[in-house]
Design a protein around this motif. Structure first.
Motif, PDB file in Angstrom:
ATOM      1  N   GLU A  79       0.850  -1.104  -0.053  1.00  0.00           N
ATOM      2  CA  GLU A  79       0.079   0.016  -0.019  1.00  0.00           C
ATOM      3  C   GLU A  79       0.875   1.409   0.110  1.00  0.00           C
ATOM      4  O   GLU A  79       0.482   2.138  -0.634  1.00  0.00           O
ATOM      5  N   LYS A  80       2.031   1.148   0.732  1.00  0.00           N
ATOM      6  CA  LYS A  80       2.863   2.214   0.732  1.00  0.00           C
ATOM      7  C   LYS A  80       3.393   2.564  -0.671  1.00  0.00           C
ATOM      8  O   LYS A  80       3.374   3.810  -1.124  1.00  0.00           O
ATOM      9  N   LEU A  81       3.598   1.579  -1.258  1.00  0.00           N
ATOM     10  CA  LEU A  81       4.201   1.770  -2.735  1.00  0.00           C
ATOM     11  C   LEU A  81       3.310   2.169  -3.662  1.00  0.00           C
ATOM     12  O   LEU A  81       3.503   3.379  -4.304  1.00  0.00           O
ATOM     13  N   GLN A  82       1.949   1.953  -3.595  1.00  0.00           N
ATOM     14  CA  GLN A  82       0.785   2.392  -4.273  1.00  0.00           C
ATOM     15  C   GLN A  82       0.473   3.775  -4.188  1.00  0.00           C
ATOM     16  O   GLN A  82       0.206   4.400  -4.727  1.00  0.00           O
ATOM     17  N   LYS A  83       0.758   4.106  -2.805  1.00  0.00           N
ATOM     18  CA  LYS A  83       0.450   5.587  -2.410  1.00  0.00           C
ATOM     19  C   LYS A  83       1.483   6.381  -2.719  1.00  0.00           C
ATOM     20  O   LYS A  83       1.002   7.707  -2.482  1.00  0.00           O
ATOM     21  N   ALA A 138       7.838  -4.580  -0.033  1.00  0.00           N
ATOM     22  CA  ALA A 138       6.624  -5.092  -0.641  1.00  0.00           C
ATOM     23  C   ALA A 138       6.969  -6.211  -1.587  1.00  0.00           C
ATOM     24  O   ALA A 138       6.012  -6.838  -2.347  1.00  0.00           O
ATOM     25  N   ASN A 139       8.134  -6.918  -1.223  1.00  0.00           N
ATOM     26  CA  ASN A 139       8.470  -8.162  -2.014  1.00  0.00           C
ATOM     27  C   ASN A 139       8.650  -7.937  -3.344  1.00  0.00           C
ATOM     28  O   ASN A 139       8.267  -9.139  -4.133  1.00  0.00           O
ATOM     29  N   ILE A 140       8.958  -6.952  -3.792  1.00  0.00           N
ATOM     30  CA  ILE A 140       9.267  -6.539  -5.341  1.00  0.00           C
ATOM     31  C   ILE A 140      10.493  -7.432  -5.572  1.00  0.00           C
ATOM     32  O   ILE A 140      11.615  -7.230  -5.171  1.00  0.00           O
ATOM     33  N   GLU A 141      10.281  -8.154  -6.912  1.00  0.00           N
ATOM     34  CA  GLU A 141      11.667  -8.948  -7.056  1.00  0.00           C
ATOM     35  C   GLU A 141      12.816  -8.023  -7.680  1.00  0.00           C
ATOM     36  O   GLU A 141      14.023  -8.186  -7.163  1.00  0.00           O
ATOM     37  N   ASP A 142      12.641  -7.279  -8.436  1.00  0.00           N
ATOM     38  CA  ASP A 142      13.353  -6.311  -9.108  1.00  0.00           C
ATOM     39  C   ASP A 142      13.204  -4.952  -8.378  1.00  0.00           C
ATOM     40  O   ASP A 142      13.021  -4.078  -9.168  1.00  0.00           O
ATOM     41  N   ALA A 143      13.560  -4.880  -7.051  1.00  0.00           N
ATOM     42  CA  ALA A 143      13.460  -3.550  -6.452  1.00  0.00           C
ATOM     43  C   ALA A 143      14.233  -2.524  -6.992  1.00  0.00           C
ATOM     44  O   ALA A 143      13.823  -1.041  -7.131  1.00  0.00           O
ATOM     45  N   ASP A 144      15.517  -2.778  -7.296  1.00  0.00           N
ATOM     46  CA  ASP A 144      16.233  -1.810  -7.924  1.00  0.00           C
ATOM     47  C   ASP A 144      15.857  -1.225  -9.171  1.00  0.00           C
ATOM     48  O   ASP A 144      15.907  -0.016  -9.543  1.00  0.00           O
ATOM     49  N   ASP A 182       2.021  -2.332 -10.094  1.00  0.00           N
ATOM     50  CA  ASP A 182       1.094  -3.217 -10.477  1.00  0.00           C
ATOM     51  C   ASP A 182       1.818  -4.803 -11.180  1.00  0.00           C
ATOM     52  O   ASP A 182       1.526  -5.791 -10.709  1.00  0.00           O
ATOM     53  N   GLY A 183       2.682  -4.340 -12.250  1.00  0.00           N
ATOM     54  CA  GLY A 183       3.329  -5.248 -12.849  1.00  0.00           C
ATOM     55  C   GLY A 183       4.559  -6.094 -11.891  1.00  0.00           C
ATOM     56  O   GLY A 183       4.930  -7.129 -12.324  1.00  0.00           O
ATOM     57  N   ALA A 184       4.894  -5.177 -11.052  1.00  0.00           N
ATOM     58  CA  ALA A 184       6.025  -5.764 -10.308  1.00  0.00           C
ATOM     59  C   ALA A 184       5.818  -6.287  -9.225  1.00  0.00           C
ATOM     60  O   ALA A 184       6.388  -7.104  -8.287  1.00  0.00           O
TER      61      ALA A 184
END
Length: 187
Positions: A79-83, A138-144, A182-184
């Motif tokens: 949610e933080k990432l989305q906001k 948020a457990n994004i695989e390619d956070a970088d 959303d894609g990540a």
């Protein structure tokens, strides 16, 4: 912090944002602050040190404001990432918005060996790292990779709105950010 030091810092910050750093002389800063050069140099040994302090304070204020907004109004890391861009839009569309210090300073001090340019580059990287931290939580695989994409959207929207208030760039950057996020996000 001394109230006179704060006044000089605040005055310089406002003048740098509205008139440009190189266009604002020490005489103008002290006149608007209602002080003397000797007093200004008591707190800041040079204009460059004043510029660096203005950049540090502005960056810290923005980061604190954004972190507080995200922490107060969202629970889950995704949610933080989305906001993130909702609050960036709030900031950019506020009447007080005059751009972001590290972007303006880097443009006015393009030589990479300049202390102002180096601090600007460091602050840009710190903001990208902040986004990367949100993406990692948020457990994004390619956070970088996502942090680079979102920071580019942020800088582009800031530049566009700085050049032409109400350009709508932030709305499109926000839409693009949502697609990227959303894609990540993990399924």
């Amino acid at each position: 912090m001394s109230s006179l030091r704060e006044k000089i810092l605040s005055t310089a910050s406002n003048l740098f944002q509205t008139q440009g750093i190189n266009s604002t002389g020490v005489d103008t800063i002290v006149a608007v602050a209602g002080t003397t050069k000797m007093t200004m140099y008591k707190y800041f040994n040079s204009k460059e040190l004043l510029i660096l302090e203005v950049l540090k304070q502005g960056h810290q204020d923005f980061q604190t404001w954004l972190s507080d907004k995200l922490s107060a109004n969202t629970q889950k890391p995704s949610e933080k990432l989305q906001k993130l861009f909702d609050y960036i839009e709030e900031w950019i569309t506020s009447p007080e918005f005059n751009g972001i210090g590290f972007i303006k300073a880097a443009a006015e001090f393009p030589k990479e060996d300049s202390a102002v340019h180096q601090l600007s580059a460091e602050q840009s990287l710190q903001f990208r790292e902040y986004i990367k931290h949100l993406a990692t939580e948020a457990n994004i695989e390619d956070a970088d990779g996502l942090s680079l994409q979102l920071s580019l959207l942020f800088k582009g929207a800031v530049q566009a709105e700085q050049m032409t208030r109400g350009s709508g760039a932030i709305k499109y950057a926000k839409k693009a950010a949502k697609i990227l996020i959303d894609g990540a996000l993990p399924n």
